[in-house]
Every structure is written in C-alpha cells, then in structure tokens.
Design a protein around this motif. Structure first.
Motif: not given
Length: 141
Positions: A35-39, A65-77
């Motif tokens: 969360a800190v990293t993404q923020l 919309p499918l491409y908008r999840i790219g940032g959310a993948l960052g948390a999983v990464i």
C-alpha cells in the motif's frame, strides 16, 4: 538506444524496490508495504503528470476497463516479490521474475493479446529462455 536505457533503469528500480519493500514489510507488514509503495508511486506519477502534461484528462475515460487493472496488479506484484525475497533471496527472486516475464511475453506476442501485434517466436528465442532457466537452476545449486 533510448528504449534500452529506460529498460535498464526500470530493471534496476524493480530490484531496488523489491529490496526496499522487503525491508519495509519487515517493519509494518507485506500488504502495508504494498500500500505504501503504491501510494508513493501514485503521488510521484501525479507530480510528474503536473509537469509533463503530455496527455489530456479526457484520455483517462478512453482507456478500456480491462487495462485499468494494471495498477492493481502492482499490489500483487509487490506482495509476491516481497514474500519471495524473504523466502529465497533477491538473486533468485529477480531471476524467477525475469523468466516469468519472458514466458508470459512470449504468449502475449504469439497471441496478440492486449492489442499487440502478433509476432512469431524463433527457435533461438526458445533456446534463450531455456538457457536462462538452466542458468537459474545452476545458480541455485
């Protein structure tokens, strides 16, 4: 040449980010580190956007919309990378990440996913990925 320089810069930052996140997660927890990293990444991107102004606000709504999840993948990464670094170390984590990235990019190129142009993969490229995997196995043992 510019692309190679940015790729090297990005690769170096991925490694440094993984190590820093691993240290942060030891203090506050893995998901908190994500969360800190993404923020902080979002804040920096917004600051750069204010100065670069290389696009329009309307462009945000035109993204599928499918491409908008790219940032959310960052948390999983981040979670995966931190957990892996704490388990197997930095060298093997980055090696495995690179192999996973290459394997998936082969699939993306072959199928033309995400609007990418379909590309054929040469036997030399398959040999190259095989050599990388063999190198990681040798490095591990």
């Amino acid at each position: 040449m510019k692309g190679i320089i940015f790729a090297l810069l990005g690769g170096a930052c991925i490694t440094l980010q993984g190590v820093a996140n691993s240290r942060i997660s030891g203090d506050i927890g893995t998901w908190q580190a994500a969360a800190v990293t993404q923020l902080t990444g979002c804040i920096l991107a917004l600051i750069i956007l204010l100065f670069a102004r290389d696009g329009s606000r309307e462009g945000f709504t035109s993204v599928k919309p499918l491409y908008r999840i790219g940032g959310a993948l960052g948390a999983v990464i981040i979670f995966s990378e931190v957990t892996s670094i704490q388990t197997i170390g930095v060298t093997f984590t980055i090696s495995a990440l690179l192999i996973a990235q290459l394997c998936l990019t082969f699939i993306v190129d072959l199928n033309g996913w995400f609007g990418m142009k379909k590309r054929k993969i040469s036997p030399a490229q398959f040999i190259g990925i095989g050599m990388m995997i063999a190198g990681v196995v040798i490095l591990k043992f």
